[in-house]
Design an enzyme around this catalytic site. Structure first.
Site, PDB file in Angstrom:
ATOM      1  N   LEU A  20       0.830  -1.211   0.000  1.00  0.00           N
ATOM      2  CA  LEU A  20       0.000   0.000   0.000  1.00  0.00           C
ATOM      3  C   LEU A  20       0.865   1.264   0.000  1.00  0.00           C
ATOM      4  O   LEU A  20       0.352   2.371  -0.074  1.00  0.00           O
ATOM      5  CB  LEU A  20      -0.920  -0.003   1.226  1.00  0.00           C
ATOM      6  CG  LEU A  20      -1.954  -1.137   1.210  1.00  0.00           C
ATOM      7  CD1 LEU A  20      -2.641  -1.262   2.548  1.00  0.00           C
ATOM      8  CD2 LEU A  20      -2.974  -0.924   0.098  1.00  0.00           C
ATOM      9  N   THR A  64      10.581  -3.572   2.836  1.00  0.00           N
ATOM     10  CA  THR A  64       9.586  -4.386   3.525  1.00  0.00           C
ATOM     11  C   THR A  64      10.030  -5.841   3.530  1.00  0.00           C
ATOM     12  O   THR A  64      11.156  -6.158   3.129  1.00  0.00           O
ATOM     13  CB  THR A  64       8.174  -4.141   2.927  1.00  0.00           C
ATOM     14  OG1 THR A  64       7.222  -4.811   3.747  1.00  0.00           O
ATOM     15  CG2 THR A  64       8.047  -4.621   1.492  1.00  0.00           C
ATOM     16  N   LYS A  68      14.023  -6.381   5.840  1.00  0.00           N
ATOM     17  CA  LYS A  68      14.233  -5.298   6.808  1.00  0.00           C
ATOM     18  C   LYS A  68      15.533  -5.429   7.602  1.00  0.00           C
ATOM     19  O   LYS A  68      16.126  -4.427   7.983  1.00  0.00           O
ATOM     20  CB  LYS A  68      13.040  -5.204   7.769  1.00  0.00           C
ATOM     21  CG  LYS A  68      11.790  -4.604   7.122  1.00  0.00           C
ATOM     22  CD  LYS A  68      10.687  -4.422   8.150  1.00  0.00           C
ATOM     23  CE  LYS A  68       9.472  -3.772   7.541  1.00  0.00           C
ATOM     24  NZ  LYS A  68       8.440  -3.481   8.550  1.00  0.00           N
ATOM     25  N   ASP A 104       8.673   2.194  11.978  1.00  0.00           N
ATOM     26  CA  ASP A 104       7.558   1.355  12.465  1.00  0.00           C
ATOM     27  C   ASP A 104       7.163   1.720  13.901  1.00  0.00           C
ATOM     28  O   ASP A 104       5.974   1.862  14.210  1.00  0.00           O
ATOM     29  CB  ASP A 104       7.947  -0.131  12.405  1.00  0.00           C
ATOM     30  CG  ASP A 104       7.854  -0.690  10.990  1.00  0.00           C
ATOM     31  OD1 ASP A 104       7.061  -0.159  10.190  1.00  0.00           O
ATOM     32  OD2 ASP A 104       8.572  -1.658  10.685  1.00  0.00           O
ATOM     33  N   ALA A 128       6.563 -10.781  19.319  1.00  0.00           N
ATOM     34  CA  ALA A 128       7.996 -10.516  19.458  1.00  0.00           C
ATOM     35  C   ALA A 128       8.648 -10.565  18.080  1.00  0.00           C
ATOM     36  O   ALA A 128       9.836 -10.820  17.952  1.00  0.00           O
ATOM     37  CB  ALA A 128       8.637 -11.528  20.402  1.00  0.00           C
ATOM     38  N   ARG A 151       3.851 -16.189  21.537  1.00  0.00           N
ATOM     39  CA  ARG A 151       3.615 -17.630  21.410  1.00  0.00           C
ATOM     40  C   ARG A 151       4.909 -18.413  21.623  1.00  0.00           C
ATOM     41  O   ARG A 151       4.941 -19.345  22.428  1.00  0.00           O
ATOM     42  CB  ARG A 151       3.042 -17.921  20.008  1.00  0.00           C
ATOM     43  CG  ARG A 151       2.890 -19.391  19.710  1.00  0.00           C
ATOM     44  CD  ARG A 151       2.355 -19.596  18.323  1.00  0.00           C
ATOM     45  NE  ARG A 151       3.273 -19.090  17.284  1.00  0.00           N
ATOM     46  CZ  ARG A 151       3.082 -19.251  15.990  1.00  0.00           C
ATOM     47  NH1 ARG A 151       1.999 -19.863  15.562  1.00  0.00           N
ATOM     48  NH2 ARG A 151       3.952 -18.778  15.111  1.00  0.00           N
TER      49      ARG A 151
HETATM   50  P1  NAP Z   1       6.837 -11.293  12.067  1.00  0.00           P
HETATM   51  O1  NAP Z   1       8.159 -10.669  12.317  1.00  0.00           O
HETATM   52  O2  NAP Z   1       6.735 -12.474  11.178  1.00  0.00           O
HETATM   53  O3  NAP Z   1       6.227 -11.690  13.521  1.00  0.00           O
HETATM   54  C1  NAP Z   1       4.999 -12.380  13.618  1.00  0.00           C
HETATM   55  C2  NAP Z   1       4.522 -12.389  15.067  1.00  0.00           C
HETATM   56  O4  NAP Z   1       3.205 -12.969  15.094  1.00  0.00           O
HETATM   57  C3  NAP Z   1       5.380 -13.231  16.006  1.00  0.00           C
HETATM   58  O5  NAP Z   1       5.329 -12.682  17.310  1.00  0.00           O
HETATM   59  C4  NAP Z   1       4.665 -14.600  15.945  1.00  0.00           C
HETATM   60  O6  NAP Z   1       4.882 -15.390  17.076  1.00  0.00           O
HETATM   61  C5  NAP Z   1       3.229 -14.136  15.937  1.00  0.00           C
HETATM   62  N1  NAP Z   1       2.319 -15.156  15.390  1.00  0.00           N
HETATM   63  C6  NAP Z   1       2.181 -15.501  14.085  1.00  0.00           C
HETATM   64  N2  NAP Z   1       1.227 -16.449  13.964  1.00  0.00           N
HETATM   65  C7  NAP Z   1       0.765 -16.715  15.213  1.00  0.00           C
HETATM   66  C8  NAP Z   1      -0.227 -17.590  15.738  1.00  0.00           C
HETATM   67  N3  NAP Z   1      -0.940 -18.398  14.955  1.00  0.00           N
HETATM   68  N4  NAP Z   1      -0.453 -17.575  17.079  1.00  0.00           N
HETATM   69  C9  NAP Z   1       0.248 -16.739  17.896  1.00  0.00           C
HETATM   70  N5  NAP Z   1       1.208 -15.890  17.451  1.00  0.00           N
HETATM   71  C10 NAP Z   1       1.457 -15.875  16.129  1.00  0.00           C
HETATM   72  O7  NAP Z   1       5.789 -10.229  11.466  1.00  0.00           O
HETATM   73  P2  NAP Z   1       5.735  -8.635  11.733  1.00  0.00           P
HETATM   74  O8  NAP Z   1       6.466  -7.942  10.649  1.00  0.00           O
HETATM   75  O9  NAP Z   1       6.077  -8.368  13.135  1.00  0.00           O
HETATM   76  O10 NAP Z   1       4.174  -8.355  11.449  1.00  0.00           O
HETATM   77  C11 NAP Z   1       3.163  -8.819  12.336  1.00  0.00           C
HETATM   78  C12 NAP Z   1       1.807  -8.311  11.839  1.00  0.00           C
HETATM   79  O11 NAP Z   1       1.797  -6.879  11.874  1.00  0.00           O
HETATM   80  C13 NAP Z   1       1.470  -8.687  10.388  1.00  0.00           C
HETATM   81  O12 NAP Z   1       0.098  -8.975  10.323  1.00  0.00           O
HETATM   82  C14 NAP Z   1       1.766  -7.411   9.609  1.00  0.00           C
HETATM   83  O13 NAP Z   1       0.962  -7.292   8.444  1.00  0.00           O
HETATM   84  C15 NAP Z   1       1.377  -6.355  10.636  1.00  0.00           C
HETATM   85  N6  NAP Z   1       2.085  -5.071  10.456  1.00  0.00           N
HETATM   86  C16 NAP Z   1       1.345  -3.942  10.398  1.00  0.00           C
HETATM   87  C17 NAP Z   1       1.960  -2.716  10.263  1.00  0.00           C
HETATM   88  C18 NAP Z   1       1.128  -1.470  10.186  1.00  0.00           C
HETATM   89  O14 NAP Z   1       1.673  -0.433   9.815  1.00  0.00           O
HETATM   90  N7  NAP Z   1      -0.147  -1.508  10.537  1.00  0.00           N
HETATM   91  C19 NAP Z   1       3.362  -2.634  10.212  1.00  0.00           C
HETATM   92  C20 NAP Z   1       4.106  -3.819  10.294  1.00  0.00           C
HETATM   93  C21 NAP Z   1       3.456  -5.040  10.428  1.00  0.00           C
HETATM   94  P3  NAP Z   1       6.084 -16.494  17.079  1.00  0.00           P
HETATM   95  O15 NAP Z   1       7.313 -15.732  17.486  1.00  0.00           O
HETATM   96  O16 NAP Z   1       5.625 -17.474  18.090  1.00  0.00           O
HETATM   97  O17 NAP Z   1       6.164 -17.065  15.706  1.00  0.00           O
END
Ligand code: NAP
Length: 273
Positions: A20, A64, A68, A104, A128, A151
């Site tokens: 986006l 992205t 990163k 972020d 985390a 988790r």
């Molecule tokens: P990431 O580095 O892959 O981290 C994913 C996180 O989600 C980890 O803490 C993981 O836990 C947890 N997780 C995934 N599936 C799970 C499940 N089924 N049950 C429990 N915990 C689960 O991803 P990220 O970059 O941090 O992004 C996380 C989310 O934020 C995504 O949906 C992304 O689209 C969104 N986001 C939004 C913005 C915004 O501007 N609004 C910006 C960045 C990201 P584990 O460590 O146990 O795997």
């Protein structure tokens, strides 16, 4: 009009076609009358792509998933925040000198501060991963007391230890009397195609608490719907998305774009998709 003086910006990711960011930045360039364009680059070879920033003279680039952290060795400098969290979502190119930043955490706290003052607040942070990590550092800088659940306990514990914050073993914001004033979902739980999931039981959401979900597909996640039912104030993922993009734009151009038109454009796209 695109001409010989048009400045080029873009986002590097893979996959990236769903991004986006072009909506955020092209809209802001247009509203501010800047002769610039922002494109999405689906990168296969990261090292060559970064060389291309210098070689072609791109003015600024967003970074992205999944680059990163991987992009860091190819940059000349990191700003202190990016250095601390070891994550870059923004690159500036000043006469060939590439500097990495992360917006972020700033985007998340600015989204929250649009609704509540953060100083001294008790925050329950879920996750985390990359986003949670950036947010945890920024929330701590804002003077919040943070309890973190993840988790995978080893990852959660490591982050909590690094920051000197509390790690909790269950996804319950009121556990053991630790009553949260702010709850943030920084995991991907509840994201499409798993809209039926929520990271917290509805009965754990107390009236008056501010609940933020950074997931933005869908915009109204199950967590936010249940939080509203319980009488909580809610903040959706679009707020952070718009704020982190506005912060990138400001780093590149020195101009702070208006946030409301960015949110309007994003909302339109997200509702249509
Ligand atoms: P990431 O580095 O892959 O981290 C994913 C996180 O989600 C980890 O803490 C993981 O836990 C947890 N997780 C995934 N599936 C799970 C499940 N089924 N049950 C429990 N915990 C689960 O991803 P990220 O970059 O941090 O992004 C996380 C989310 O934020 C995504 O949906 C992304 O689209 C969104 N986001 C939004 C913005 C915004 O501007 N609004 C910006 C960045 C990201 P584990 O460590 O146990 O795997």
């Amino acid at each position: 009009m695109i001409d010989g003086r048009t400045q080029l910006y873009g986002v590097m990711g893979n996959p990236v076609r769903h991004s986006l960011s072009p909506i955020i930045h092209n809209g802001a360039f247009k509203r501010l009358g800047l002769n610039a364009v922002y494109l999405a680059f689906e990168v296969q070879d990261l090292k060559e792509a970064v060389r291309g920033i210098r070689g072609l003279g791109l003015c600024g680039v967003s970074v992205t998933m999944p680059f990163k952290t991987a992009v860091i060795p190819y940059l000349d400098r990191l700003d202190p925040t990016a250095e601390k969290i070891q994550s870059v979502n923004t690159i500036t190119n000043r006469q060939g000198l590439l500097t990495g930043y992360s917006t972020d955490g700033r985007g998340a706290v600015e989204a929250l501060e649009g609704k509540i003052p953060l100083q001294g607040k008790r925050v329950f942070l879920l996750g985390a991963g990359g986003a949670a990590r950036a947010m945890a550092f920024s929330l701590k800088e804002r003077g919040c007391a943070i309890a973190l659940f993840n988790r995978s306990a080893d990852k959660g514990l490591a982050l909590a230890k690094e920051l000197g914050i509390e790690f909790v073993a269950l996804p319950s914001p009121s556990l053991g009397g630790w009553k949260a004033e702010v709850i943030i979902n920084a995991t991907s739980v509840g994201m499409h195609p798993h809209e039926d999931q929520s990271p917290i039981a509805q009965e754990d959401l107390q009236p008056g608490v501010t609940v933020m979900d950074i997931v933005y597909r869908p915009l109204r996640t199950r967590l936010l719907k249940e939080a509203e039912n319980q009488g909580c104030q809610t903040i959706d993922g679009l707020e952070m998305l718009a704020q982190q993009g506005a912060a990138q734009f400001e780093i590149w151009t020195g101009l702070r774009p208006e946030i409301e038109p960015i949110k309007k454009d994003l909302r339109q796209i997200l509702i249509a998709r």
